[in-house]
Design an enzyme around this catalytic site. Structure first.
Site, PDB file in Angstrom:
ATOM      1  N   GLU A 344       0.808  -1.232   0.000  1.00  7.50           N
ATOM      2  CA  GLU A 344       0.000   0.000   0.000  1.00  7.50           C
ATOM      3  C   GLU A 344       0.838   1.277   0.000  1.00  7.50           C
ATOM      4  OE1 GLU A 344      -3.921  -1.442   2.453  1.00  7.50           O
ATOM      5  OE2 GLU A 344      -2.161  -0.996   3.659  1.00  7.50           O
TER       6      GLU A 344
HETATM    7  C1  TNX Z   1      -4.323  -4.039   4.845  1.00  4.82           C
HETATM    8  S1  TNX Z   1      -2.673  -6.312   4.354  1.00  4.82           S
HETATM    9  C2  TNX Z   1      -3.040  -3.773   5.292  1.00  4.82           C
HETATM   10  C3  TNX Z   1      -2.847  -3.380   6.695  1.00  4.82           C
HETATM   11  C4  TNX Z   1      -4.143  -3.289   7.445  1.00  4.82           C
HETATM   12  C5  TNX Z   1      -5.022  -4.440   7.054  1.00  4.82           C
HETATM   13  C6  TNX Z   1      -6.283  -4.510   7.842  1.00  4.82           C
HETATM   14  C7  TNX Z   1      -1.616  -5.280   4.191  1.00  4.82           C
HETATM   15  C8  TNX Z   1      -0.392  -5.777   3.622  1.00  4.82           C
HETATM   16  N1  TNX Z   1      -1.901  -4.030   4.569  1.00  4.82           N
HETATM   17  O1  TNX Z   1      -2.148  -2.165   6.750  1.00  4.82           O
HETATM   18  O2  TNX Z   1      -3.878  -3.329   8.807  1.00  4.82           O
HETATM   19  O3  TNX Z   1      -5.331  -4.327   5.700  1.00  4.82           O
HETATM   20  O4  TNX Z   1      -7.005  -5.666   7.542  1.00  4.82           O
END
Ligand code: TNX
Length: 532
Positions: A344
């Site tokens: 992300e």
């Molecule tokens: C996505 S999964 C994220 C996290 C959040 C999570 C909550 C991922 C690699 N990144 O930053 O905590 O969703 O479900």
């Protein structure tokens, strides 16, 4: 003959050490309503079980735990088993590193086991005379003792002496894992979890043959690991007011981290530490202004938004910072892996992301570790030893399939199957739902080697169940989200694809509940499971 002598002396010494309050007769039979255990009542399902209903071994006051002579690792597993079995039985269960004894025994033997068992498998034989567990390594032996623990009546998990017959069903089990990596993840950044809480989680994980615990140590809302060359990361970035809603402050000192890795290692679990980058970095950037392109520290953040932070890609100081962190973390990490996140990074351009990863991935190798990254890292065509952790909800991912074709391995954590922080249904008081609701059957009914096109059995290193803690504060919260889905993911990681069977699994799962109640595990009583 000389051996004989040693044994006789050891036995004499043991007899003297026996408490004088031994029960004169075996305790009363199991209370009505507690069905006898079957050799197949185990999670994760063993590879092969051959029950022999004519044989049962009953643990008694004279039972000894015998371990391979001269083997410190076998003796260690023996001591751990004794510690598990003593409180509920009240038996002394001395651990004797000797050759066969005339007493009823649980023999824990390393070496000379079937080569098919590999590094983590074991062979368990139960006859009227005793139990024998054989393995090639202490990890295999430990796994065998966890199976033995489940074959005993549930009362074995009680912390005080129970009156029951400690019967173990006869027959034999040959068992070894499908995948080398069977993981769980705990997010310490959104809410910090203490050393005691992490250890308690490790105790539960080890019962289901999980062998890796990934710790998500840094994120926008908090920095949770001591780094001596950047000391304010923890005192400020992990200090008072950090975490979601400002309610999750705290951090692991290096001594804490070492204590956690050592405790995990005793239970054959390897810690995989994660420093998330180049996004998910607000805690570091709000602490050190110089880590920002404009030299201005943004305010600390305690909300749950994602994708707004980015390290400064063109600044040399960024790489000095990352190298310091990787070096210090690698130094205190005994395991082979170091996770660099990479998910992300919406505030980093694709070009910058590639520039950044191509500089940072070699730093992980420089300090002797193998890099792990969330599947986005595969965009930069990393070296084939970099492990991709898949967290998508779909069944295709071109970058991942191409990486696999080049030789990269994958750990499967599809968010709509393996994320323990997703709600079970709309009424679940904790958790999130962006990847959907995940009932127990959803968590169980998928095949890690058939989930993503182009990512087959050989490319899958294993599975991992992440537990993000935006909504989770206490150990009870952790347990409620992990149980009963964690055992489902553990079974997908360990058991053969051919043994996959929801009806069998839900029945075996239901039979775990009395154990969890005795261990004070706060589980979700899913309506899909016939709870005992
Ligand atoms: C996505 S999964 C994220 C996290 C959040 C999570 C909550 C991922 C690699 N990144 O930053 O905590 O969703 O479900």
């Amino acid at each position: 003959m000389r051996h004989r002598h040693t044994i006789t002396r050891l036995l004499a010494a043991t007899a003297l050490a026996l408490p004088l309050t031994l029960p004169a007769t075996p305790a009363a039979a199991a209370p009505a309503g507690t069905p006898a255990r079957q050799l197949t009542d185990v999670i994760p399902a063993p590879a092969e079980t051959r029950p022999d209903p004519r044989d049962t071994f009953t643990l008694g006051p004279l039972t000894v735990i015998r371990t391979s002579p001269h083997s410190t690792p076998a003796r260690q597993v023996g001591r751990q088993l004794a510690e598990i079995l003593r409180p509920a039985t009240g038996y002394p269960l001395p651990v004797l590193p000797v050759h066969a004894t005339p007493l009823p025994e649980i023999a824990l033997l390393i070496g000379g086991a079937d080569a098919r068992l590999g590094q983590e498998g074991y062979q368990l034989d139960v006859t009227r005379r005793g139990v024998t567990i054989r393995a090639n390594t202490s990890a295999g032996l430990f796994a065998g003792t966890q199976t033995l623990r489940q074959l005993l009546p549930a009362q074995i998990e009680a912390s005080e002496r129970q009156r029951t017959t400690w019967a173990i069903p006869g027959g034999s089990i040959t068992d070894h894992p499908r995948f080398a990596y069977r993981g769980a993840m705990l997010d310490l950044a959104r809410h910090f979890h203490t050393v005691g809480e992490i250890k308690a989680y490790i105790d539960l994980l080890s019962q289901y043959k999980i062998n890796f615990l990934h710790l998500h140590l840094t994120d926008d809302q908090g920095w949770r690991i001591q780094i001596d060359s950047w000391p304010r990361l923890t005192t400020v970035g992990g200090g008072p007011g950090t975490g979601v809603d400002g309610a999750g402050p705290g951090y692991l000192t290096k001594a804490d981290y070492k204590a956690v890795t050592a405790y995990a290692a005793e239970r054959h679990i390897t810690i995989v530490p994660e420093i998330d980058m180049p996004g998910h970095t607000n805690a570091a950037q709000s602490t050190y202004a110089e880590l920002n392109c404009d030299g201005v520290a943004p305010p600390p953040r305690t909300d749950t938004a994602v994708g707004y932070s980015s390290l400064c890609i063109d600044d040399e100081l960024t790489y000095q910072f990352i190298e310091d962190v990787i070096r210090e973390l690698a130094e205190i990490t005994p395991g082979p892996y170091l996770h660099i996140g990479g998910d992300e990074a919406h505030a980093t351009t694709d070009e910058d992301y590639t520039t950044f990863m191509r500089r940072v991935l070699p730093l992980v190798s420089k300090y002797g570790k193998r890099a792990f990254g969330w599947n986005e890292v595969m965009q930069v065509d990393p070296a084939t030893d970099v492990v991709a952790q898949f967290w998508g909800t779909g069944t295709t991912n071109t970058d991942l399939a191409e990486a696999v074709a080049r030789g990269n391995k994958v750990v499967m954590s599809p968010a709509n199957k393996a994320y323990l922080d997703m709600k079970y249904d709309r009424n679940t008081p904790l958790g999130l739902s962006w990847a959907g609701y995940i009932e127990v059957r959803d968590a169980y009914d998928w095949n890690p080697a058939q989930r993503v096109t182009g990512v087959g059995e050989d490319a899958v290193l294993g599975v991992e169940a992440p537990l993000w803690s935006e909504t989770l504060r206490s150990l009870d919260d952790i347990e409620y989200m992990a149980f009963p889905r964690l055992p489902a993911i553990a079974e997908l990681g360990w058991s053969t694809a051919a043994s996959h069977d929801w009806e069998s699994f839900r029945t075996r799962l239901g039979a775990q509940a009395p154990r969890w109640r005795l261990q004070d595990v706060d589980y979700y009583p899913s309506p899909q499971v016939p709870w005992l």
